[in-house]
Write a protein that holds these residues in place. Structure first.
Motif, PDB file in Angstrom:
ATOM      1  N   ALA A  62      42.165  57.062  10.512  1.00  0.00           N
ATOM      2  CA  ALA A  62      41.834  55.655  10.228  1.00  0.00           C
ATOM      3  C   ALA A  62      42.129  55.313   8.775  1.00  0.00           C
ATOM      4  N   VAL A 118      45.771  54.822   8.375  1.00  0.00           N
ATOM      5  CA  VAL A 118      46.185  53.513   8.929  1.00  0.00           C
ATOM      6  C   VAL A 118      45.808  52.385   7.961  1.00  0.00           C
ATOM      7  N   PHE A 119      44.633  52.495   7.349  1.00  0.00           N
ATOM      8  CA  PHE A 119      44.199  51.452   6.401  1.00  0.00           C
ATOM      9  C   PHE A 119      45.141  51.364   5.197  1.00  0.00           C
ATOM     10  N   ARG A 137      44.046  45.617  -2.023  1.00  0.00           N
ATOM     11  CA  ARG A 137      43.409  46.625  -2.862  1.00  0.00           C
ATOM     12  C   ARG A 137      42.042  47.054  -2.306  1.00  0.00           C
ATOM     13  N   GLU A 146      42.680  41.654  -1.022  1.00  0.00           N
ATOM     14  CA  GLU A 146      42.396  42.314   0.260  1.00  0.00           C
ATOM     15  C   GLU A 146      43.171  43.632   0.376  1.00  0.00           C
ATOM     16  N   GLN A 201      41.155  47.115   0.815  1.00  0.00           N
ATOM     17  CA  GLN A 201      41.363  47.984   1.973  1.00  0.00           C
ATOM     18  C   GLN A 201      41.728  49.405   1.529  1.00  0.00           C
ATOM     19  N   THR A 215      48.538  49.877   6.547  1.00  0.00           N
ATOM     20  CA  THR A 215      48.508  48.446   6.916  1.00  0.00           C
ATOM     21  C   THR A 215      48.213  47.568   5.699  1.00  0.00           C
TER      22      THR A 215
END
Lengths: 147, 409
Positions: free
Chosen positions: A55, A58-59, A73, A71, A75, A62
């Motif tokens: 995960a 993926v973060f 940064r 947003e 994430q 994406t």
């Protein structure tokens, strides 16, 4: 930091988290363990470690597509926090298990104590420095922009 | 001081003028990060990471104290010393207080001063401290309301709302504060449902600690089955119990770094509660089971309930004694179960039965107390007992059936 450079770092860290995450899941599902140099795919809760690493990978990846600078940064910081939870708990576990002794001794011998820290270690440990640098860069940049 | 509504509003206005700052909100990384933790795409994996951290810490911390220090302390020093030094070996008094004089570890001795003390102090205390430490940090950091928002949709399927996660999490420490905190739920229906579901399907921190310490290989299966039961019976109760399940609005506070003084103060209050409420029950439980063994009551009950245990649940009749101890302390009951010879699947079934057959006496008392605010004591008690009997036979029997289908019973 230039957007292109930042995206490159995100892809690099993202892939470094995603691949071991997938491997941890695969090794859990096949019931096997694997050691590659100082990196070990084994131990308790490997499935959940795999889920968290996957995960976070993926973060990071994406986040590249976010147009919003904040947003993107945030994430990346969230993904780093997830790696720190896994890596941090592993470090704590290694430290705590290195202290008690066995065979009638209350505390570990000096040699036994130091040998606890020789590895191999789970992949999240190796991702700690790079994710830490990334977070420091992000907050450093935010402070610079505010100032 | 009693204020009229007008005066109260004026006071509120004055407090707001002096404390609230107005202006355009600036989006920062910290505020965006806080938002990301309530969005399902990012929030759910983050919640998994938090839960992973929770269990990893629990394991490392409790393992450090229990396996590293308390096991050698009790097994190598305390047990041999008390077996030797305690007078009247062979008497009933010795049997109740010290237990088996030939036992080589504190789990097998089963006396008040051996197994009783070891379970309470050596196994459960580190687990409780680890659990409450993490819970307090999560509470003070502002993460709990975020978790409530995340699970809101799922809990609405069973007639509850996101904030029902607070009693759930508290119950993972101890069912008593969990049941007490159901009073924050809106309707009598929700309070009743939550009290029942908590006391049946959520094992307390002490039980979790013993399970992780003694049967870690089955821990995941047991928790999964209990969690499935929580939602299945929650869905049924939602259909059967009359009443409403309203929507709620909640304020999600910003993330904050917990302070050491607050965390330590809260931790001390919770651990102090464990010393005064739980330890006497553990010691009493060991004593009671030993007395029942001595007078032959356990053997008598084992023979009577044997056919039900072996036929319906597929577990040995020797599990009667832990079930009786489980009425006082579930952790003690699980510890006792681990000493009985049975297959892995039978052990899983027995632990599930211990969890769901009846709440411990402290939780049961709290259900009676809180029942007054949730539709009346008699109504709650009757409903609870009916649900308990149904759950234990259906959910326990179903597990046996699953085992038979899989060929592992």
């Amino acid at each position: 930091m230039k957007q292109k450079t930042f995206n490159f770092i995100l892809i690099l860290v993202g892939a470094s988290a995603l691949i071991p995450g997938i491997l941890e899941l695969l090794f859990t599902l096949t019931g096997k363990t694997f050691t590659w140099g100082e990196i070990a795919f084994q131990g308790e809760f490997m499935f959940w470690r795999g889920v968290v690493l996957l995960a976070s990978g993926v973060f990071y990846l994406t986040a590249v597509y976010h147009t919003s600078r904040t947003e993107k940064r945030a994430q990346a910081v969230l993904a780093s926090l997830m790696i720190w939870i896994v890596g941090g708990m592993e470090i704590l576990s290694v430290i705590l298990s290195s202290i008690p002794g066995d065979g009638g001794r209350w505390f570990n011998s000096t040699q036994g104590f130091f040998s606890s820290y020789t590895g191999p270690f789970i992949p999240a440990i190796f991702l700690l420095p790079i994710s830490l640098v990334l977070v420091l860069l992000i907050f450093g940049e935010e402070r610079k922009n505010e100032g | 001081m009693k204020l009229e509504p007008e005066e109260r509003w004026r006071l509120i206005d004055r407090v707001a003028r002096e404390t609230v700052q107005y202006g355009a909100e600036k989006t920062t990384i910290k505020s965006t990060l806080a938002e990301l933790t309530v969005k399902p795409f990012t929030g759910i994996p983050f919640a998994i990471a938090i839960l992973y951290g929770f269990w990893a810490f629990f394991n490392a911390f409790a393992g450090f104290f229990t396996d590293g220090f308390f096991v050698p302390l009790f097994d190598d020093l305390w047990l041999p010393w008390i077996q030797e030094a305690f007078p009247l070996e062979g008497s009933w008094f010795y049997y109740i207080l010290v237990g088996d004089p030939a036992a080589t570890n504190s789990f097998e001795a089963f006396g008040i001063l051996t197994s009783g003390l070891f379970v309470a102090v050596g196994v459960v205390l580190p687990a409780i401290v680890a659990f409450y430490l993490v819970i307090t940090v999560l509470e003070d950091s502002g993460y709990m309301p975020r978790l409530a928002v995340l699970v809101d949709t799922v809990l609405h399927k069973i007639g509850l709302h996101g904030f029902a996660v607070v009693p759930m999490i508290l119950s993972l420490g101890c069912n008593v504060p969990g049941v007490a905190s159901t009073r924050t739920l809106e309707t009598k229906k929700q309070r009743f449902m939550m009290m029942i579901l908590l006391s049946i399907f959520i094992p307390c921190g002490a039980q979790l600690g013993v399970m992780l310490s003694l049967i870690p290989e089955y821990f995941g299966y047991i928790m999964l089955y209990l969690l499935a039961g929580f939602f299945v019976f929650g869905w049924i109760l939602n259909k059967v119990v009359p009443g409403s399940s309203p929507e709620i609005m909640t304020d999600v506070p910003p993330f904050r770094i917990p302070t050491i003084s607050n965390v330590s103060r809260k931790l001390w209050v919770k651990v102090k509660g464990f010393f005064t409420n739980a330890i006497p029950f553990v010691l009493l439980g060991v004593g009671l089971v030993n007395i029942l063994y001595l007078v032959g009551a356990i053997d008598w009950l084992s023979n009577i309930l044997g056919p039900v245990f072996t036929g319906w649940f597929g577990i040995p009749k020797e599990t009667v004694a832990p079930l009786i101890a489980g009425f006082l302390r579930k952790d003690l009951a699980v510890a006792q179960l681990s000493a009985i010879e049975m297959s892995g699947f039978q052990l899983i079934t027995s632990v599930v039965i211990i969890s769901i057959y009846f709440p411990c006496i402290a939780t049961f008392s709290m259900i009676i107390k809180e029942g007054r605010n949730s539709g009346g004591v008699l109504k709650v008690l009757g409903g609870s007992l009916l649900t308990l009997v149904t759950v234990v036979f259906l959910w326990g029997g179903l597990l046996h059936l699953i085992g038979m289908i899989l060929g592992v019973t």
